[in-house]
Design an enzyme around this catalytic site. Structure first.
Site, PDB file in Angstrom:
ATOM      1  N   LYS A  21      38.266  23.987  36.983  1.00 32.89           N
ATOM      2  CA  LYS A  21      39.494  23.832  37.763  1.00 32.89           C
ATOM      3  C   LYS A  21      40.650  23.691  36.764  1.00 32.89           C
ATOM      4  O   LYS A  21      40.897  22.609  36.243  1.00 32.89           O
ATOM      5  CB  LYS A  21      39.382  22.603  38.681  1.00 32.89           C
ATOM      6  N   CYS A  48      49.132  15.713  23.498  1.00 37.83           N
ATOM      7  CA  CYS A  48      48.606  14.351  23.580  1.00 37.83           C
ATOM      8  C   CYS A  48      48.490  13.694  22.211  1.00 37.83           C
ATOM      9  O   CYS A  48      48.552  12.467  22.100  1.00 37.83           O
ATOM     10  CB  CYS A  48      47.250  14.346  24.287  1.00 37.83           C
ATOM     11  N   GLY A  81      43.721  14.922  30.555  1.00 38.26           N
ATOM     12  CA  GLY A  81      44.979  14.705  31.260  1.00 38.26           C
ATOM     13  C   GLY A  81      45.496  13.305  30.997  1.00 38.26           C
ATOM     14  O   GLY A  81      45.149  12.671  29.995  1.00 38.26           O
ATOM     15  N   TRP A 133      47.827  21.254  31.896  1.00 43.65           N
ATOM     16  CA  TRP A 133      48.729  22.391  31.767  1.00 43.65           C
ATOM     17  C   TRP A 133      49.296  22.584  30.367  1.00 43.65           C
ATOM     18  O   TRP A 133      49.815  23.647  30.038  1.00 43.65           O
ATOM     19  CB  TRP A 133      49.905  22.233  32.739  1.00 43.65           C
ATOM     20  N   GLU A 148      53.713   7.050  27.049  1.00 46.07           N
ATOM     21  CA  GLU A 148      53.656   8.451  26.649  1.00 46.07           C
ATOM     22  C   GLU A 148      54.744   9.243  27.370  1.00 46.07           C
ATOM     23  O   GLU A 148      54.690   9.439  28.583  1.00 46.07           O
ATOM     24  CB  GLU A 148      52.275   9.040  26.967  1.00 46.07           C
ATOM     25  N   GLU A 164      39.465  12.918  27.925  1.00 44.88           N
ATOM     26  CA  GLU A 164      40.407  13.044  26.812  1.00 44.88           C
ATOM     27  C   GLU A 164      41.780  12.780  27.405  1.00 44.88           C
ATOM     28  O   GLU A 164      42.311  13.592  28.173  1.00 44.88           O
ATOM     29  CB  GLU A 164      40.312  14.439  26.198  1.00 44.88           C
TER      30      GLU A 164
END
Length: 474
Positions: A171, A280, A224, A147, A378, A246
Site C-alpha cells: 500500500k 526522516c 511514516g 510519500w 519533527e 521506521e
C-alpha cells in the site's frame, strides 16, 4: 510497460477497484492533477491478502536460488525504466531532477542489487550444540510506505520480504503512488508467480487500517510518522502480528571544536535541505561550540546560495516544492512558531503564498534552545535549528535529549568523533565524510522505530527462527 495507474494489481492481474472511486495525484510544483489511482477499499484489501495467502505456501518453499534469479530479472527490467521513474518522481513529489536521478532512482537499483547479493550469502540454517536453527519466511507481509521517498521505502520492504520467501500486499502513499506501479510492472514482466506481490492504492485511514487488522496478514512493515506508526502497531498487536516500524527523527549533527567547519556544511545542507527537508534522517539540529557561533553563522550564509529553490525540472535547481498543501501549511506553522519561541531567523522567510507551487525557502534558526518545540518536534521541511554547547559533555547531552534516535553525525578529529558517536543514542551515526553503507543495518532507537532495514539485517527482519532439537545422544 503494461501497467495502468487506474488499476490495482491483485493475484497477477491488473484489475479495477471494487470502489469505483479514484484519488487524484497532484504535481506540487504546478498544482496540476496529472494522474489518478484507485481509491481501494476493504474488499480490495481482502482480495489482495487472500491472493498473497494462497501464494505463500508455494513461494515460501521455492529454492532461494530461484527467487534470486527472478529478482535479478526483475531488476534488469526495472533498470530500463530509469527515465520514466525520474520523470514521475519530479511530477508526483516535486523532487528536483538533479536529486531524483541519484537518490530516487539509481540508489534504489543499488539497494536492490545489495539485497540480492546479501541473499546469496545469508546463512538461513546453522547448527548449535544440540540443535539446528532455521530462518523461515513469516507469511503475508503488509508493506505500508510514505510519500517522501516513494520508491526507496517500497524497495526497502518489498525486495527483502519477497527474497526471503514471503508474499506481499503493498500500500503506497496516496500522494506519491506512481513509481510503485513501475516496480510492480517489472515484477509482473519478470514472471513472479501470481499473488507473490499485490498492489492496492487508497487512503491510509481505510486501506492501511484494513491491511493492519486483516487476520491473514502475518507482519506489518510501516514507514511514516511516529504518531501513525504507534496507532498501526497497536492495531496489529491486537492479533499479535510481527511489526517493523521506521519512524520519525530529530537528528543532531555535532561539530567538534576547532574542526574545519567549512568542509562540513555540504553534508549538513544536503541532509536538511535536499528533498525539501522531507527526510526522516535529516540533520535538523546543528550543535556547535558556543565560542565559534559567529564564524559558523557566517559560513552557513556563505554556502546557502549553493542551494537554489525553484522549478524541479531545471537541472540547476536543488530544492523543489514541498509535497502537498498540508505539508506547506505544517512547515509554515513551525516557522512561525520559531519566532514565537524566541529563535532568531538567520536566513529564510515565513512563506505566504502557495498559489504557484508549495515552495518554502531554506530557513536557518539560531539562538535555539533544545527545549523549544522547533528543536524537539519533527518539522519535515527545510528548517535547520542551530544550538550552541559549552563543552563535549553538554553536546552529547543535547544530542540525546530527544524522544527520537534515528540518525546523527559528528564532524571533527576522527578519534574523538568516534568516541562521541558511541555515546549518541541513535541507530546510525556518520563520522566526517563517511558514506552510507547499504549493507549496514538501518533503523532507530527510542521513538524512531522497531526493527532494521538494509543488508543482512534487512533480510532477516522478514524471517523467523525455528530451532529443531535433532542432535541425538543415542
Amino acid at each position: 510497460m503494461a501497467y495502468d495507474f487506474e488499476k490495482l494489481y491483485i493475484n497477477g492481474q491488473w484489475c479495477d477497484s471494487s470502489s469505483g472511486h479514484f484519488i487524484e495525484v497532484e504535481n506540487p510544483a504546478t498544482l496540476e492533477h496529472f494522474a489518478r489511482v484507485p481509491e481501494g477499499n476493504e474488499k480490495d484489501i481482502d482480495a489482495a491478502v487472500q491472493a498473497a495467502h494462497c501464494a505463500f505456501e508455494s513461494w515460501s518453499t521455492t529454492e532461494i536460488g530461484q527467487r534470486i534469479g527472478l529478482m535479478k530479472k526483475m531488476l534488469e527490467i526495472f533498470e530500463s525504466y530509469k527515465d520514466k521513474i525520474i520523470e514521475l518522481e519530479v511530477k508526483e513529489l516535486g523532487a528536483p531532477v538533479s536529486f531524483s536521478v541519484q537518490s530516487h532512482c539509481v540508489y534504489q537499483y543499488t539497494r536492490t542489487r545489495s539485497y540480492i547479493e546479501c541473499a546469496t550469502e545469508l546463512p538461513l540454517e546453522y547448527s548449535l550444540k544440540a540443535s539446528s536453527v532455521y530462518r523461515e519466511p513469516i507469511g503475508v507481509v503488509a508493506c505500508i510506505t510514505p510519500w517522501n521517498y516513494p520508491l526507496g521505502q517500497v524497495v526497502q520492504k518489498v525486495i527483502p520480504a519477497i527474497l526471503m520467501g514471503n508474499t506481499v500486499v503493498l500500500k503506497p502513499s496516496q500522494h506519491t503512488p506512481l513509481t510503485a506501479y513501475l516496480l510492480v510492472d517489472a515484477f509482473d514482466r519478470a514472471g513472479f508467480p501470481a499473488g507473490v506481490i499485490n498492489l492496492v492504492t487508497g487512503r491510509g485511514s481505510a486501506v492501511g487500517d484494513a491491511l493492519t487488522s486483516h487476520p491473514l496478514v502475518d507482519m506489518v512493515s510501516f514507514t511514516g510518522s511516529t504518531k501513525v506508526g504507534a496507532k498501526l502497531s497497536q492495531r496489529a498487536l491486537e492479533s499479535i502480528k510481527r511489526i517493523s516500524l521506521e519512524l520519525g527523527g530529530k537528528s543532531p549533527f555535532i561539530w567538534l571544536p576547532d574542526a574545519d567547519y567549512d568542509k562540513a556544511v555540504g553534508k549538513l545542507f544536503d541532509s536538511i535541505f535536499l528533498n525539501s527537508g522531507q527526510t526522516c534522517t535529516a540533520f535538523s539540529r546543528l550543535l556547535i561550540p558556543e565560542a565559534d557561533k559567529q564564524l559558523i553563522e557566517e559560513l552557513l550564509l556563505k554556502h546557502l546560495p549553493d542551494y537554489p529553490v525553484g522549478d524541479p525540472t531545471d537541472p540547476q535547481i536543488k530544492i523543489g516544492p514541498l509535497s502537498s498543501k498540508a505539508q506547506f501549511e505544517k512547515v509554515t506553522s513551525y516557522i512561525k512558531l520559531g519566532f514565537e519561541e524566541g529563535a532568531r531567523m538567520l536566513a529564510g522567510e515565513i512563506p505566504s503564498d502557495c498559489s504557484k507551487g508549495y515552495y518554502v525557502k531554506p530557513v536557518i534558526f539560531t539562538d535555539v534552545k533544545n527545549s523549544m518545540r522547533i528543536a524537539r518536534e519533527e518539522i519535515f521541511g527545510p528548517v535547520l535549528c542551530v544550538i550552541t554547547y559549552k563543552d563535549i559533555e553538554e553536546a552529547i547531552c543535547i544530542a540525546n535529549d530527544t524522544p527520537y534516535g534515528l540518525n546523527a553525525a559528528v564532524f571533527g578529529d576522527k578519534a574523538l568523533a568516534i568516541s562521541v558517536a558511541k555515546r549518541i543514542k541513535a541507530g546510525n551515526v556518520y563520522i566526517n565524510d563517511g558514506p552510507r553503507d547499504v549493507t549496514a543495518p538501518f533503523g532507530g532507537y527510542k521513538q524512531s522505530g522497531i526493527g532494521r532495514e538494509g543488508g543482512y539485517a534487512g533480510l532477516l527482519e522478514f524471517t523467523q527462527a525455528k530451532a529443531i532439537f535433532d542432535h541425538s545422544t543415542f
